[in-house]
Design a protein around this motif. Structure first.
Motif, PDB file in Angstrom:
ATOM      1  N   HIS A   1      -5.998   5.569   4.704  1.00 33.30           N
ATOM      2  CA  HIS A   1      -5.631   4.436   5.510  1.00 33.30           C
ATOM      3  C   HIS A   1      -7.035   3.806   6.251  1.00 33.30           C
ATOM      4  CE1 HIS A   1      -3.096   3.293   9.058  1.00 33.30           C
ATOM      5  NE2 HIS A   1      -3.502   2.122   8.601  1.00 33.30           N
TER       6      HIS A   1
ATOM      7  N   ARG B   1      -6.686  -5.168  11.684  1.00 34.88           N
ATOM      8  CA  ARG B   1      -6.443  -5.979  10.546  1.00 34.88           C
ATOM      9  C   ARG B   1      -6.973  -7.628  11.233  1.00 34.88           C
ATOM     10  NH1 ARG B   1      -6.648  -1.833   8.543  1.00 34.88           N
ATOM     11  NH2 ARG B   1      -4.878  -0.649   7.335  1.00 34.88           N
TER      12      ARG B   1
ATOM     13  N   GLU C   1      -8.909  -6.126   1.306  1.00 41.80           N
ATOM     14  CA  GLU C   1      -8.785  -4.780   0.873  1.00 41.80           C
ATOM     15  C   GLU C   1      -9.751  -4.283  -0.071  1.00 41.80           C
ATOM     16  OE1 GLU C   1      -4.775  -2.945   1.610  1.00 41.80           O
ATOM     17  OE2 GLU C   1      -4.297  -4.839   2.562  1.00 41.80           O
TER      18      GLU C   1
ATOM     19  N   ASN D   1       0.773  -1.354   0.027  1.00 40.54           N
ATOM     20  CA  ASN D   1      -0.016   0.195   0.182  1.00 40.54           C
ATOM     21  C   ASN D   1       1.043   1.215   0.015  1.00 40.54           C
ATOM     22  OD1 ASN D   1      -2.918  -0.270   0.227  1.00 40.54           O
ATOM     23  ND2 ASN D   1      -2.546  -1.335   1.989  1.00 40.54           N
TER      24      ASN D   1
ATOM     25  N   ASN E   1      -2.953  -2.368  15.342  1.00 40.83           N
ATOM     26  CA  ASN E   1      -1.530  -2.408  15.233  1.00 40.83           C
ATOM     27  C   ASN E   1      -0.878  -2.144  16.427  1.00 40.83           C
ATOM     28  OD1 ASN E   1      -2.323  -2.529  12.564  1.00 40.83           O
ATOM     29  ND2 ASN E   1      -1.971  -0.376  12.100  1.00 40.83           N
TER      30      ASN E   1
ATOM     31  N   GLU F   1       8.904  -5.122   4.341  1.00 43.91           N
ATOM     32  CA  GLU F   1       8.072  -3.421   4.014  1.00 43.91           C
ATOM     33  C   GLU F   1       7.065  -3.642   4.876  1.00 43.91           C
ATOM     34  OE1 GLU F   1       7.548  -3.165  -0.126  1.00 43.91           O
ATOM     35  OE2 GLU F   1       6.133  -4.905  -0.135  1.00 43.91           O
ATOM     36  N   LYS F   2       6.321  -4.803   5.183  1.00 42.75           N
ATOM     37  CA  LYS F   2       5.148  -4.999   5.684  1.00 42.75           C
ATOM     38  C   LYS F   2       5.247  -4.881   7.238  1.00 42.75           C
ATOM     39  CE  LYS F   2       3.251  -5.637   1.650  1.00 42.75           C
ATOM     40  NZ  LYS F   2       3.352  -6.975   0.789  1.00 42.75           N
ATOM     41  N   LEU F   3       4.101  -4.542   7.917  1.00 45.13           N
ATOM     42  CA  LEU F   3       4.144  -4.226   9.446  1.00 45.13           C
ATOM     43  C   LEU F   3       5.065  -5.106  10.187  1.00 45.13           C
ATOM     44  CD1 LEU F   3       3.001  -2.523  11.919  1.00 45.13           C
ATOM     45  CD2 LEU F   3       1.162  -4.165  11.855  1.00 45.13           C
TER      46      LEU F   3
ATOM     47  N   ARG G   1      -0.631   7.647   5.357  1.00 48.04           N
ATOM     48  CA  ARG G   1      -1.435   7.123   4.350  1.00 48.04           C
ATOM     49  C   ARG G   1      -2.733   8.121   4.405  1.00 48.04           C
ATOM     50  NH1 ARG G   1      -1.925   0.470   4.840  1.00 48.04           N
ATOM     51  NH2 ARG G   1       0.410   0.210   4.706  1.00 48.04           N
TER      52      ARG G   1
ATOM     53  N   ASN H   1      -4.824  -9.876   6.371  1.00 47.78           N
ATOM     54  CA  ASN H   1      -3.417  -9.757   6.326  1.00 47.78           C
ATOM     55  C   ASN H   1      -2.583 -10.861   6.799  1.00 47.78           C
ATOM     56  OD1 ASN H   1      -4.490  -7.086   6.355  1.00 47.78           O
ATOM     57  ND2 ASN H   1      -2.465  -6.445   6.848  1.00 47.78           N
TER      58      ASN H   1
ATOM     59  N   PHE I   1       8.834  -5.794   9.179  1.00 48.72           N
ATOM     60  CA  PHE I   1       9.505  -4.521   9.000  1.00 48.72           C
ATOM     61  C   PHE I   1       9.996  -4.047  10.418  1.00 48.72           C
ATOM     62  CE2 PHE I   1       8.961   0.323   8.679  1.00 48.72           C
ATOM     63  CZ  PHE I   1      10.311   0.589   8.162  1.00 48.72           C
ATOM     64  N   PHE I   2       8.760  -4.138  11.407  1.00 47.97           N
ATOM     65  CA  PHE I   2       9.088  -3.790  12.878  1.00 47.97           C
ATOM     66  C   PHE I   2       9.854  -4.827  13.562  1.00 47.97           C
ATOM     67  CE2 PHE I   2       5.212  -1.159  14.306  1.00 47.97           C
ATOM     68  CZ  PHE I   2       5.528  -0.368  13.030  1.00 47.97           C
TER      69      PHE I   2
ATOM     70  N   PRO J   1       8.031   2.994  13.313  1.00 49.30           N
ATOM     71  CA  PRO J   1       6.899   3.915  12.922  1.00 49.30           C
ATOM     72  C   PRO J   1       5.741   3.386  12.762  1.00 49.30           C
ATOM     73  CG  PRO J   1       7.984   3.341  10.868  1.00 49.30           C
ATOM     74  CD  PRO J   1       8.839   2.497  11.827  1.00 49.30           C
ATOM     75  N   LEU J   2       5.046   3.728  14.173  1.00 48.67           N
ATOM     76  CA  LEU J   2       3.446   3.513  14.139  1.00 48.67           C
ATOM     77  C   LEU J   2       2.770   4.447  13.527  1.00 48.67           C
ATOM     78  CD1 LEU J   2       1.901   0.939  14.949  1.00 48.67           C
ATOM     79  CD2 LEU J   2       1.926   1.989  17.518  1.00 48.67           C
ATOM     80  N   TYR J   3       1.692   4.151  12.602  1.00 45.17           N
ATOM     81  CA  TYR J   3       0.979   5.190  11.889  1.00 45.17           C
ATOM     82  C   TYR J   3      -0.129   5.806  12.899  1.00 45.17           C
ATOM     83  CZ  TYR J   3       3.032   3.414   7.672  1.00 45.17           C
ATOM     84  OH  TYR J   3       3.874   3.006   6.588  1.00 45.17           O
TER      85      TYR J   3
ATOM     86  N   TYR K   1      10.133   7.200   4.819  1.00 48.62           N
ATOM     87  CA  TYR K   1       9.903   7.479   6.278  1.00 48.62           C
ATOM     88  C   TYR K   1      11.065   8.638   6.688  1.00 48.62           C
ATOM     89  CZ  TYR K   1       7.438   3.144   6.442  1.00 48.62           C
ATOM     90  OH  TYR K   1       6.601   2.087   6.160  1.00 48.62           O
TER      91      TYR K   1
END
Ligand code: NAD
Ligand code: TYD
Length: 348
Positions: free
Chosen positions: A283, A219, A133, A93, A254, A193-195, A279, A184, A198-199, A210-212, A340
């Motif tokens: 989002h 999800r 989605e 996304n 999240n 790259e996905k949550l 987003r 998800n 990535f984390f 980075p938490l949006y 980011y």
């Protein structure tokens, strides 16, 4: 009877796990992968199957794009393909917000080429792997397969476009195609790259994650092998022309996911950085699908969330060479800096 399954996008996260699923669960079947090896596809992701003497003879790899009809039709003829399962996609996304064009090429036009080849070669079935989605966001309740398709990001709109091609080819030409829409996924070999990956990979190096916004988006997290089992069930027992939701009733925010990862890795809360939501209005707040239609075919999720999340985190801890090769690449670092940089600043 032995079947040959063309797995497009098989060098990516879910596609490679589906290949593992077939090799383990359908001992007579062969797997042929067609993958363009974009930034998200890696030969290291399928090396285990190619190097294992027990499976090496049942898996074959071809490089190529699903938009390339010469390649697609050539592979189908050369390998006497029976089924196509299409995972090939631009799938992120956040990237779709920066570069929407490539999403249309692969996720819409590429699906058309596969449908056309399915008809031309009289294949038994083509299954198109889509996403929950495409329905957009839902505050309460669950989407069923009859809910309206209302995508909100360039990625989800491109996936909806691919689905519309499937629908039209079934109705217009009688092409034997089906669609799945899953929540998800998490598991081994997911591109960082996905949550979750990535984390995990950043936390392991004590980098901030980075938490949006407040992290209150929801999800429905599905373990990748449950998704693969659902796809396999629809491929063999689903009704041509139908779409099937795949969900685990595994809804989590999240923030809950982030806290679970901190706990599993033994890392402090101070590594979480809440950033303004990149987003914005695109989002989606919550995804949730009702999977009763697939459950009626005999499928149900077979894995426990806490156990498989722990196994997944352990996989990234034990397989650092796989993801460090990716995160060391200039294109990976350039994307992270571009997307980011302004939010993470010196914490990048
Ligand atoms: P991924 O990005 O990890 O893998 C995509 C693969 O497709 C890569 O190997 C890439 O090289 C290949 N590819 C990209 N463009 C191609 C092209 N034009 N021709 C041939 N190959 C190409 O994605 P993923 O997470 O494994 O997702 C697989 C599919 O499942 C996608 O269609 C996605 O929309 C869908 N899906 C993903 C999730 C999720 O949580 N990841 C959930 C539901 C549905
Ligand atoms: P993602 O894994 O990109 O999947 P999707 O957009 O398909 O749901 O993101 C999952 C959720 O996590 C989504 O609500 C956005 C959020 N998120 C963050 O808060 N920070 C991040 O760095 C990323 C990648 C995602």
């Amino acid at each position: 009877m032995s079947k040959t399954v063309l797995v497009t996008g098989g060098a990516g996260f879910i596609g490679s796990n589906y290949c593992r699923y077939i090799l383990q669960n359908r001992p007579d079947d062969r797997v042929v992968i067609l993958d363009a090896l974009t930034y998200a596809g890696n030969l290291s992701t399928i090396a285990d199957m190619q190097s294992n003497p027990a499976t090496a003879g049942r898996i074959k790899f071809y490089p190529g794009k699903i938009q390339d009809e010469v390649v697609v039709n050539g592979v189908i003829e050369a390998e006497k393909v029976d089924y196509i399962v299409n995972f090939a996609a631009e799938s992120h996304n956040d990237k779709s917000i920066l570069e929407p064009g490539s999403f249309i090429q692969t996720d819409v036009y590429g699906v058309f080429v596969l449908l056309d080849a399915t008809k031309r070669h009289n294949l038994e079935r083509m299954l198109h792997v889509s996403t929950d989605e495409v329905y957009g966001t839902i505050d309460n309740g669950q989407f069923t397969e009859n809910s309206p398709i209302e995508p909100n990001t360039p990625y989800s709109a491109s996936k909806a476009g691919g689905e519309m091609q499937v629908r039209a080819h079934v109705i217009t030409y009688g092409t034997p195609a089906l669609t799945t829409r899953c929540g998800n996924n998490y598991g081994a070999y997911q591109y960082p790259e996905k949550l979750i990956p990535f984390f995990v990979t950043r936390l392991m190096d004590d980098k901030k994650v980075p938490l949006y916004g407040a992290g209150n988006q929801v999800r429905d997290w599905v373990y990748v092998f449950d998704h693969c089992a659902g796809i396999d069930r629809v491929l063999h027992d689903g009704k041509i022309g139908e779409a099937y939701n795949i969900g685990s009733e595994g809804e989590r925010t999240n923030l809950e996911i982030t806290h679970a990862l901190l706990r599993l890795l033994g890392k402090p809360e101070s590594l979480v950085k809440h950033i303004p939501d990149p987003r914005g209005g695109a989002h989606d707040k919550r995804y949730s699908v009702n999977a009763d239609k697939l459950r009626a075919l005999g499928w149900k999720p077979a894995h426990n969330f806490e156990e498989t999340l722990e196994q997944t985190v352990r996989w990234y801890v034990d397989n650092q060479s796989w993801w460090r090769e990716i995160t060391a690449k200039p294109d990976y670092q350039a994307f992270i800096a571009r997307f980011y940089g302004k939010y993470l600043g010196e914490d990048l």
